[in-house]
Enzyme design. Structure first.
Site, PDB file in Angstrom:
ATOM      1  N   LYS C  79       0.857  -1.185   0.000  1.00  0.00           N
ATOM      2  CA  LYS C  79       0.000   0.000   0.000  1.00  0.00           C
ATOM      3  C   LYS C  79       0.892   1.234   0.000  1.00  0.00           C
ATOM      4  O   LYS C  79       1.944   1.247   0.650  1.00  0.00           O
ATOM      5  CB  LYS C  79      -0.880  -0.030   1.251  1.00  0.00           C
ATOM      6  CG  LYS C  79      -1.939   1.061   1.316  1.00  0.00           C
ATOM      7  CD  LYS C  79      -2.773   0.909   2.593  1.00  0.00           C
ATOM      8  CE  LYS C  79      -3.906   1.918   2.675  1.00  0.00           C
ATOM      9  NZ  LYS C  79      -4.711   1.752   3.899  1.00  0.00           N
ATOM     10  N   SER C 154      -9.611   1.654   2.884  1.00  0.00           N
ATOM     11  CA  SER C 154      -8.767   2.470   2.031  1.00  0.00           C
ATOM     12  C   SER C 154      -7.715   1.682   1.244  1.00  0.00           C
ATOM     13  O   SER C 154      -7.194   2.179   0.256  1.00  0.00           O
ATOM     14  CB  SER C 154      -8.039   3.517   2.882  1.00  0.00           C
ATOM     15  OG  SER C 154      -7.180   2.875   3.808  1.00  0.00           O
ATOM     16  N   SER C 178      -9.764  -0.828   6.943  1.00  0.00           N
ATOM     17  CA  SER C 178      -9.132  -0.553   5.644  1.00  0.00           C
ATOM     18  C   SER C 178      -8.429  -1.740   4.999  1.00  0.00           C
ATOM     19  O   SER C 178      -8.066  -1.677   3.832  1.00  0.00           O
ATOM     20  CB  SER C 178      -8.133   0.600   5.780  1.00  0.00           C
ATOM     21  OG  SER C 178      -8.820   1.823   5.786  1.00  0.00           O
TER      22      SER C 178
END
Lengths: 478, 93, 485
Positions: C79, C154, C178
């Site tokens: 990420k 996210s 997330s």
């Protein structure tokens, strides 16, 4: 006219001289190329996290114990949120509601009286970076930021509003510095910023118990500046009140050149620090045994040492206070006394000639060329009658300049005292013959004339004649 | 109720420049959200200790040792405006 | 079956049996990225050159007859809020669009020490604020199962990459769901470890007391391998727990007999899509049939979770994001006059709407006069929520729930209504408040959209979660489904 009373509280920041910064491994070394002493942490890079340096906590406890504080058993770190370009994260890690130490005090002495000054709290925080301006802060087109100081450990020491005059404030800061220096946790150099002082000042009609509106004074870069700024600000406040005006609670900066304080009101009036516990750090539970261990390792502090000098050495309180003001001076004094056990004589020399020479040359006692043993040797030469007290002062100056031993100088310069009765008698007779008027005066009962005649003998002997002998021989012949 | 003036104040505290359109939008949205937050006031938390740290960690220290610094060029590599080895910023006042 | 559909442990076998080199394997994954990422938008940055270099190192080790670690040569995506030295790390924000960290996060160093190859940085909601990746400053990541729908957030890019075979596994971060919510939307396994189990050093903070890095994988075995590689104490993170990393693969046991599983009734209540409920109920029955005791229980403060989470998260974020000011790194607005003006313009232009909203909310919640009403209150309610779990775990080994009340939703459906978007995290954010571990894994489909099952465990008891998840996986086939992109 109303009499006013001044109320002053000081906020003192002291840099701790740990090797590395408070929350990262960067060095705390002063100077260095701009931005050469930084890492992701003190540069506030995304993702970097703080870990508290154990020595910072230890040093803070050490300073706090020396200032008679109570050490918290539970303490934590908080974020003080505000924006400033030299603050790498735009929040400062500090301590808010649970500082490491509370309820301290120290004693100051002024006009022979001792006064206890309360100290509210001592907490740990990080320093910010530094801004370099071209010219003044108001005219510079841009600023340059150096983060080398970002994250240097500080303790902030906040006094109670117990100080009643600029002189008391001066003495407080002086004593605070002395104590911190004794503990060895900081070098307290105002010129390098390792000791900084802000003041909260207000005035009120004498006898009133309600505090007046205070102003905060910043940017005082020396002890003298502190005293001057406070004196100015008190006069300013009284003048405003006398003219029927009111004091605004505000921050004012001391302008050394103009000798005035200036309001710092700017675009940002909204100060709201939004303190919050720092979620990146965990609380500290301070082990009592650790505290006691630190307490045991503290050196004898100025007040105790002073008391001992009066008690053990029989020194006057004033001498004891001056000698114990710094640990180095007191250590020097004690080393001299160990070699020459007449404390008052040593005290006179250390506080007199030695301090004068050190001050004049700007040399620190630790770098003094006259070592305690050498001073004691000089004093022994006087006792033995090898040199006179007057010649000793000359020898002392020579020792200070060259670092040579007293005996060497005395020999090299032929300064040995003349104690031979025959030689002195010859000079005495010559002086009597050449100063008939003074001889007559003396005989007529004017004792003063004897002093003049002694002086003439000493002069003729280039100061080397034994003064006691000169006196004795003169009197015999008159 | 949070007003547009409050939103301006908060935006200044947070150093966020907002347009008049944003001011209106945030005023409405923040009011909705704050109203939703009101539900918490129903709970009696008089005798509840706040949780600031989710794990019972304490006394995490590091030793006082100097480590590596970033090489100057790396420290300044991401700098938007630089002068010599300084970070350059507009005037303060 | 395509190569890119294999799991890491299957690929490991191919590598050690020399049926395939690590370089070939990595090239295959890069080919796959090239083929599908235009349609999905999982990656912000690809690091092909350095990945292939690392793969060749692994190949040399294999050739030399050395024993390689289970993740050696395995392509892993990160990420884009996990700092990588020398590789742009944006946190999905314009304000960091050109930021190249001079250091790597601890998890990156651990992964590299384990021989894994970092193949790229994945898309995310800006500063991990959002549940759909629609808040990315660059583009939104599409769901490989249905490109009209979001991948979740996210960590949507990481979930979509693993789902589409554009990465074998990935690391994401989870502050309120997330990892788990996008794992659920994309039908992969995603685990949020216990707070403190994995170092946060080098993770770009959103909310420090809630953030935790965790793995995405195509099955529970890979998840356990990845978790083992990244967890453990880190002296650079004060909030990192001092515990020895257990061997998580030892928990991969196909047996839940006697396990006590509680199902919080509040998590099965209104707002839950019926088909999601049906899939979860089916999972409950399966566990029962495998010998676990499954019963309903209660977490009484559930209705306060979202408000509490949002106040704490916003307050911490408002402070954490103060450092983005245009001075030391990142975007700067140059047309400004003085420094305050520069700060305001830089931040006004550099942050997107959701980030600004949360910064303002958090600033407000911490400001004079409101701290007690909002922030302190939320910290107190956090205690109550934590206590709910502690009480439940006196009785149960695990809690079970849906991961999200719905499967993946359509783009634009919730983006204009912040409160609706937050509801997506209604079952996940409580684990972050309590600091406990939870996993999401596939338990069925609504049409072609995966449904996620959440298993919540005790502090540092990832082992029990993995054991139950592994057992579930061994007795179902949902994880074998693969989307057609």
């Amino acid at each position: 006219m109303i009499q006013y009373e001044t109320v002053i509280g000081l906020e003192v920041h002291v840099e701790l001289k740990t090797r590395s910064k408070i929350f990262c491994h960067s060095t705390t070394a002063f100077g260095g190329e701009p931005n050469a002493h930084v890492c992701p942490g003190c540069l506030g890079l995304p993702g970097a996290l703080p870990v508290i340096n154990k020595s910072v906590v230890e040093y803070a406890i050490r300073a706090a114990l020396a200032l008679n504080f109570q050490i918290a058993s539970f303490t934590k770190f908080d974020r003080k949120n505000y924006f400033y370009p030299d603050m790498a994260k735009n929040y400062q890690i500090s301590q808010y509601d649970l500082p490491i130490a509370e309820h301290g005090y120290l004693n100051i002495e002024l006009n022979g009286k001792t006064k206890k000054i309360g100290i509210t709290r001592l907490h740990i925080e990080e320093d910010t970076g530094k801004q370099v301006h071209q010219g003044s802060i108001t005219t510079t087109p841009f600023s340059l930021v150096d983060y080398n100081r970002s994250g240097v450990p500080l303790i902030e020491i906040v006094s109670e509003p117990d100080l009643r005059s600029p002189e008391e404030a001066y003495e407080y800061l002086n004593k605070l510095k002395a104590i911190i220096l004794y503990t060895g946790v900081s070098d307290c150099k105002m010129e390098e910023g390792s000791l900084r002082c802000d003041a909260n000042v207000s005035v009120r009609p004498a006898g009133s118990t309600k505090l007046g509106t205070k102003t905060e004074i910043k940017n005082m870069n020396s002890f003298k500046a502190l005293q001057k700024a406070l004196t100015y600000e008190i006069e300013r406040q009284i003048e405003v009140l006398e003219e029927g005006g009111r004091i605004f609670q505000e921050t004012r900066t001391w302008d050394e050149e103009k000798g005035i304080t200036i309001s710092m009101r700017s675009k940002e009036q909204a100060h709201d620090y939004r303190y919050m516990p720092d979620p990146d750090l965990v609380p500290l539970v301070i082990d009592r045994e650790w505290v006691e261990e630190i307490r045991r390792s503290l050196p004898e502090l100025p007040d105790d040492r002073k008391e001992r000098y009066v008690r053990e050495y029989g020194l006057p309180a004033y001498d004891a206070m001056v000698l114990t003001n710094t640990r180095e001076l007191a250590d020097y004094f004690e080393a001299c006394v160990a070699a020459y056990p007449n404390p008052k004589t040593v005290s006179n020399w250390v506080m007199g000639d030695l301090s004068r020479l050190l001050n004049a040359s700007g040399v620190d006692i630790t770098n003094c060329s006259i070592k305690p043993r050498q001073l004691s040797e000089l004093l022994q030469l006087i006792d033995k009658g090898t040199i006179s007290g007057k010649i000793a002062k000359t020898v002392f100056e020579e020792m200070f300049a060259s670092g040579k031993a007293a005996e060497t100088i005395v020999k090299e310069k032929g300064l040995v005292q003349i104690s031979d009765e025959g030689a002195i008698t010859a000079i005495v007779e010559e002086v009597i013959a050449n100063n008939q008027k003074s001889v007559d005066d003396y005989r007529a009962g004017k004792d003063k004339a004897l002093g003049f005649l002694v002086g003439q003998v000493m002069k003729a002997s280039k100061g080397k004649a034994n003064p006691a002998l000169v006196n004795k021989l003169l009197k015999e012949r008159l | 109720m949070i007003t547009e003036k409050d939103v301006d104040h908060v935006a200044l505290l947070a150093r966020l420049e907002i347009t008049s359109k944003e001011r209106e939008m945030y005023t409405n949205q923040l009011n909705d959200i704050l109203e939703y937050f009101q539900s918490l006031q129903r709970l009696d938390t008089e005798n509840v200790q706040p949780t600031a740290y989710v794990l019972p960690l304490k006394n995490v220290y590091r030793e006082d040792q100097v480590g590596d610094h970033l090489p100057l060029e790396e420290a300044l590599a991401n700098c938007p405006d630089r002068e010599e080895n300084y970070f350059k910023v507009p005037k303060i006042v | 079956m395509q190569l890119y559909q294999l799991t890491a442990h299957e690929m490991h076998d191919l590598l050690i049996n020399k049926e395939l080199s690590a370089e070939e394997l990595n090239n295959k994954i890069f080919d796959r990225i090239e083929a599908v990422d235009d349609k999905i938008g999982a990656y912000i940055t690809i690091t092909k050159k350095s990945a292939l270099e690392r793969a060749r190192v692994v190949d040399r080790q294999i050739q030399a007859g050395e024993k390689i670690a289970p993740l050696a040569g395995i392509p892993v995506a990160l990420k884009d809020n996990i700092c990588t030295k020398g590789v742009r790390t944006t946190a999905g924000s314009k304000i960091l669009s050109n930021f190249i960290p001079p250091y790597s996060a601890t998890v990156v160093e651990k992964l590299e020490a384990a021989g894994a190859t970092v193949i790229g940085k994945t898309n995310m909601d800006e500063f991990a604020m959002g549940s759909s990746t629609e808040n990315s400053a660059f583009f939104a990541t599409k769901n490989p199962w249905d490109t009209q729908r979001v991948s979740g957030g996210s960590s949507g890019g990481a979930a979509a990459a693993v789902c589409a075979g554009a990465a074998v596994c990935a690391l994401g971060s989870d502050s309120g769901g997330s990892i788990r919510q996008p794992a659920s939307f994309c039908g992969v396994v995603g685990l949020k470890p216990t707070y403190g189990a994995v170092s946060r050093y080098g993770l770009i903070s959103s909310a420090s007391s809630l953030d935790q890095i965790g793995p995405f994988a195509r099955d529970v075995t890979d998840c356990a391998l990845l978790l083992g590689a990244i967890s453990g104490h880190d002296p650079n993170d004060s909030t990192s727990a001092s515990y020895k990393t257990p061997d998580f693969t030892a928990s991969l046991i196909n047996n839940v007999r006697g396990l006590k599983i509680g199902v919080p009734e509040e998590y099965m209540a209104e707002g839950l899509e019926p088909e999601v409920r049906a899939a979860v109920e089916k999972a409950m029955s399966l566990f029962e049939s495998l010998g676990a005791d499954v019963e309903y229980t209660t977490l009484p403060h559930t209705e306060y979770v979202l408000a509490t989470h949002h106040i704490i998260g916003s307050a911490e974020a408002s402070s954490n994001l103060a450092r983005y000011d245009g001075v030391r790194y990142g975007f700067r607005a140059f047309e400004a006059g003085d420094v305050i003006d520069m700060f305001m313009k830089t931040r006004g232009q550099g942050f997107g709407p959701e980030v600004k909203r949360r910064i303002m909310l958090g600033t407000y919640a911490l400001s004079a006069g409101y701290y007690d009403v909002y922030y302190l209150k939320a910290m107190k309610v956090r205690t109550l929520i934590k206590q709910d779990f502690e009480r439940a775990f006196e009785k149960y080994d695990l809690l079970l729930s849906p991961t999200s009340p719905t499967p993946a939703f359509r783009f634009g459906k919730k983006i204009d209504d912040p409160l609706q978007m937050y509801l997506s995290d209604i079952f996940t954010s409580s684990s972050n408040l309590a600091g406990i571990p939870s996993i999401s894994l596939s338990c069925g489909f609504v049409g072609r959209l995966p449904v996620g099952l959440q298993l919540i465990g005790k502090y540092f008891d990832e082992g029990t979660i993995l054991r139950a998840a592994y057992t579930f996986e061994q007795n179902t086939d949902y994880h074998k489904e693969f989307p057609e992109v």
